[in-house]
Design an enzyme around this catalytic site. Structure first.
Site, PDB file in Angstrom:
ATOM      1  N   GLY A 271       0.757  -1.235   0.000  1.00  0.00           N
ATOM      2  CA  GLY A 271       0.000   0.000   0.000  1.00  0.00           C
ATOM      3  C   GLY A 271       0.789   1.289   0.000  1.00  0.00           C
TER       4      GLY A 271
ATOM      5  NE  ARG B 144     -10.547 -13.900 -13.502  1.00  0.00           N
ATOM      6  CZ  ARG B 144      -9.325 -13.628 -13.018  1.00  0.00           C
ATOM      7  NH1 ARG B 144      -9.050 -12.429 -12.568  1.00  0.00           N
ATOM      8  NH2 ARG B 144      -8.396 -14.563 -12.987  1.00  0.00           N
TER       9      ARG B 144
ATOM     10  CG  MET C 218      -1.270  -7.760  -6.988  1.00  0.00           C
ATOM     11  SD  MET C 218      -0.513  -6.714  -8.249  1.00  0.00           S
ATOM     12  CE  MET C 218       0.635  -7.837  -8.950  1.00  0.00           C
TER      13      MET C 218
ATOM     14  CG  HIS D  10       2.231  -1.770 -15.634  1.00  0.00           C
ATOM     15  ND1 HIS D  10       1.884  -3.036 -15.188  1.00  0.00           N
ATOM     16  CD2 HIS D  10       3.244  -1.944 -16.525  1.00  0.00           C
ATOM     17  CE1 HIS D  10       2.662  -3.931 -15.788  1.00  0.00           C
ATOM     18  NE2 HIS D  10       3.491  -3.296 -16.604  1.00  0.00           N
TER      19      HIS D  10
END
Ligand SMILES: Nc1nc2c(c(=O)[nH]1)N[C@@H](CN(C=O)c1ccc(C(=O)N[C@@H](CCC(=O)O)C(=O)O)cc1)CN2
Ligand SMILES: NCC(=O)N[C@@H]1O[C@H](COP(=O)([O-])[O-])[C@@H](O)[C@H]1O
EC number: 2.1.2.2
Length: 225
Positions: A19, A72, A97, A116
């Site tokens: 974090g 998912r 993630m 990213h």
């Protein structure tokens, strides 16, 4: 001449790890460097340091462990429900993630950002600092982009560049990139919050007249040998 701060937008920050990006956003909001407030912090990982950082900052924080969901799609639906419950205007993936699916993206069209640790389109995916080092690139960096149906393929908002040194390790390069992540993510979120981002196909135009101030330095020169 900077513009007066608009009404703060509500952020939903999603994180899976330590974090530090979340912390940079927390700190920037506290310093009024972002025209936004964090409405909630969500994680898929009950052990995420990000949840502890959120708790220390007195923020609403919840864990939805993806392993507890049968698929998912169900996990995505639960995350969307929590973000909508907290009336989030912008979803900020900060070391999150999990790949989010079409229903998630449709719930927040052009309102999901990701950071990213590579200069996209080079090195999408995971473990990219090592991939860059192993490839032998001379420069690396990080990218803030809109999230679309692909992985790390959305329109690019901001990038920062760092040199790769001969004696770099995955750890030293990751740390150098992370420093720049902590600078460009708050900047990119504030641009969105101020309505300064215009998406035209693959390109994102920054309306400088709506920005709070000048663009931060984005290219770190090679360090003295
Ligand atoms: N639809 C999208 N979802 C996400 C994006 C994106 O660009 N489009 N960015 C990622 C963040 N990310 C890279 O920046 C990334 C994160 C995770 C993965 C991945 O392969 N995840 C695996 C699980 C890995 C694990 O649990 O350790 C998976 O989801 O099956 C790739 C890229 C956030 N989401
Ligand atoms: N592909 C996604 C990805 O690799 N994201 C990366 O995870 C780290 C999270 O650090 P943090 O938890 O300290 O913010 C950051 O370096 C971020 O760019």
């Amino acid at each position: 001449m900077s513009q007066p701060a608009p009404q703060p937008i509500r952020l939903g920050v999603l994180a899976s790890g330590g974090g530090t990006n979340l912390q940079s956003i927390i700190d920037a909001c506290a310093a009024n460097q972002i025209a936004a407030r964090i409405a909630c912090v969500l994680s898929n990982n009950p052990d995420a340091g990000a949840l502890q950082r959120a708790a220390r900052a007195g923020l609403v924080h919840e864990c939805l462990d993806h392993r507890q969901f049968s698929c998912r799609q169900d996990f995505d639906a639960a995350m969307v429900a929590r973000l909508q419950h907290h009336q989030v205007d912008l979803v900020v993936l900060a070391g999150f993630m999990r790949i989010v699916g079409p229903a998630f993206i449709e719930a927040f069209p052009q309102r999901i950002l990701n950071i990213h640790p590579a200069l996209l389109p080079a090195f999408p995916g995971l473990h990219v600092q090592k991939k860059a080092l192993d490839y032998g690139v001379r420069f690396a960096g990080c990218t803030v982009h809109f999230v679309d149906g692909g992985v790390d393929t959305g329109p690019i908002i901001v990038q920062a560049v760092v040199p790769v040194l001969d004696n770099d390790t995955e750890e030293s390069l990751s740390a150098r990139i992370l420093e720049q992540e902590h600078r460009i993510y708050p900047y990119a979120i504030d641009l969105f919050a101020r309505g300064a981002l215009e998406i035209a196909g693959r390109r994102v135009r920054i309306r400088a007249e709506l920005a709070a101030g000048p663009q931060p330095t984005l290219i770190q020169p090679p360090l003295p040998r």
